[in-house]
Design an enzyme around this catalytic site. Sequence first.
Site, PDB file in Angstrom:
ATOM      1  N   LYS B  90     -79.682  37.174  22.266  1.00  0.00           N
ATOM      2  CA  LYS B  90     -79.604  37.311  20.801  1.00  0.00           C
ATOM      3  C   LYS B  90     -79.139  38.706  20.445  1.00  0.00           C
ATOM      4  CE  LYS B  90     -82.599  36.811  16.710  1.00  0.00           C
ATOM      5  NZ  LYS B  90     -83.981  36.487  16.271  1.00  0.00           N
ATOM      6  N   SER B 165     -84.119  32.707  13.188  1.00  0.00           N
ATOM      7  CA  SER B 165     -82.924  33.518  13.205  1.00  0.00           C
ATOM      8  C   SER B 165     -82.210  33.545  14.556  1.00  0.00           C
ATOM      9  CB  SER B 165     -83.283  34.952  12.796  1.00  0.00           C
ATOM     10  OG  SER B 165     -84.193  35.511  13.705  1.00  0.00           O
ATOM     11  N   SER B 189     -88.738  32.568  14.498  1.00  0.00           N
ATOM     12  CA  SER B 189     -87.302  32.580  14.802  1.00  0.00           C
ATOM     13  C   SER B 189     -86.870  32.196  16.202  1.00  0.00           C
ATOM     14  CB  SER B 189     -86.722  33.965  14.488  1.00  0.00           C
ATOM     15  OG  SER B 189     -86.770  34.189  13.095  1.00  0.00           O
TER      16      SER B 189
END
Lengths: 60, 473
Positions: B90, B165, B189
């Site tokens: 990420k 996210s 997330s």
Amino acid sequence: MDKAEIEMLARRAGLDKALAEFPDDVAAAAEQARAAIGGMKAPSDPRAEPWPPMHAGARL
Amino acid sequence: MAADARGGPVVSELHWLSAAAAARAIAAKEVSPVELTSALLDRIGRLDPKLNVFIRLDAEAAMAAAKAAEAEIAAGRPRGPLHGVPVGIKDIIDVAGLPTTCHSKILIDNVAAADAVCVAKLRGAGAIVLGKLSTHEFAIGGPSFDLPWPPARNPWNPDHHPGGSSSGSGSGVAAGLFPMALGSDTGGSVRNPASACGIVGLKPTYGLVSRRGVFPLSFTLDHVGPLTRTVADNALMLDAIAGHDPLDPGSAAAPSAHHAAALERGVRGLRIGFVRHFHKTDLPADPEVTAALENVALTLQGLGAEIRDVFLPTLGEFGAVNRLILQSEAWAIHGPWLRERPGDYGQLARRRLLPGAFLGAGDYVQAQRRRLEMIAAVEDRLREVDVLLCASAMDPPSRIEDAAETERTYPRQARTPFNVTGHPALAMMAGMSTGGLPLSVQFVGRYFAEATVFQAARAWEREAATDAKHPPI
């Protein structure tokens, strides 16, 4: 919070630029903060401790 | 899966290999890291224009690492249990030499000097970093269309969002672009994309995985966690990334554990507390979600688990505490940029990061006082039962371009309670909606009892064969 109060708080936080360029976003943020405060029930016991507790002998 | 001439996996199926199966095939020299990485890069080239999983694909470095891994295996020098297995990171997590942009104009040129601790540990275990993945801006503002890169999309139906996210992490794992990814979880997330994409996402116990080298959103709510297609892979990844870091102030001095220890033990005799009120009354779920959750509970009961209803504070109460803490801590981080260059944020991140400016110190302290009460409530329940079962998302993922519906459904979740309390929580597929989108369930355990969480999750996975379900992409 009314518009004047939002503006006063925003300026106090140094958000003059955001207020000038994105007033709707500032207003929306103020409303979110108000809703978050209103949605939380504070502990009824005045002695209730916060998390995390302080510890002597810092690890760093 | 049909074997090739060497007895290994068929080349055309390489993208669906789990991390564990890939590691075994590589160790047995049935598949080479170069073959696997090439196959994934080829698939990424074909599918990523539709899915927007990557912000920065580092194909050259990945192939160089794959060649080195191949040579090491040939010389009998494997690095670790993930030797030669590709991973996506990420883009709020540092990878040395690559920008950590947080999917934002604010940090577009921010090149990381060193790997985050979790990335260094994955490399130490032999994993191959493919590149940096789409995220909501600063892990909070998304899905957004006003950022330097487009948002990731759901491989089950690219018209729908993949959760966030850690959106690229979830989408990429589900689409077979890589078998494992790292994400972060501050209000759900890792578990949100796991839920929306039908894969396995764990938010570990707070402090089990170092946050060093991860751009913070909220210091006391942030967790780093693995996203995988199988429960076993999730445990394998956690083994690699967990461990005390004396330079992370929140790092826990937990005893080292083999997190897959109880994986195949089944659930006979396991006491499972079903937090039904989360999805029945607190935030009434879509009927298909409710049916899927009841089916999970009934199935586990049929396998010998004892299911009982338990009660926690309401989702509204947990959500308010999470928001107050997150908004306060995020404002401390973003205040200077929001004052100086508010226009360099996307609108969603700007709106979600500004509220802290309107909170006072007393609001933050009250939230932390209420937090301690909530920790005690969950701890009390976990003295009565071994694992909690509850909803993750109350709805299937919405259409990504329907901003109003996304805004309505995104907050309808039961993930934030366990960021507030720090208990380990895993989200995975519970079923499929009639619209062809994943439905999800969540398992929650005692502090540092990830092995028990995996045990319950694996029993469901085995019975429902959720690890064999892949999007038709």
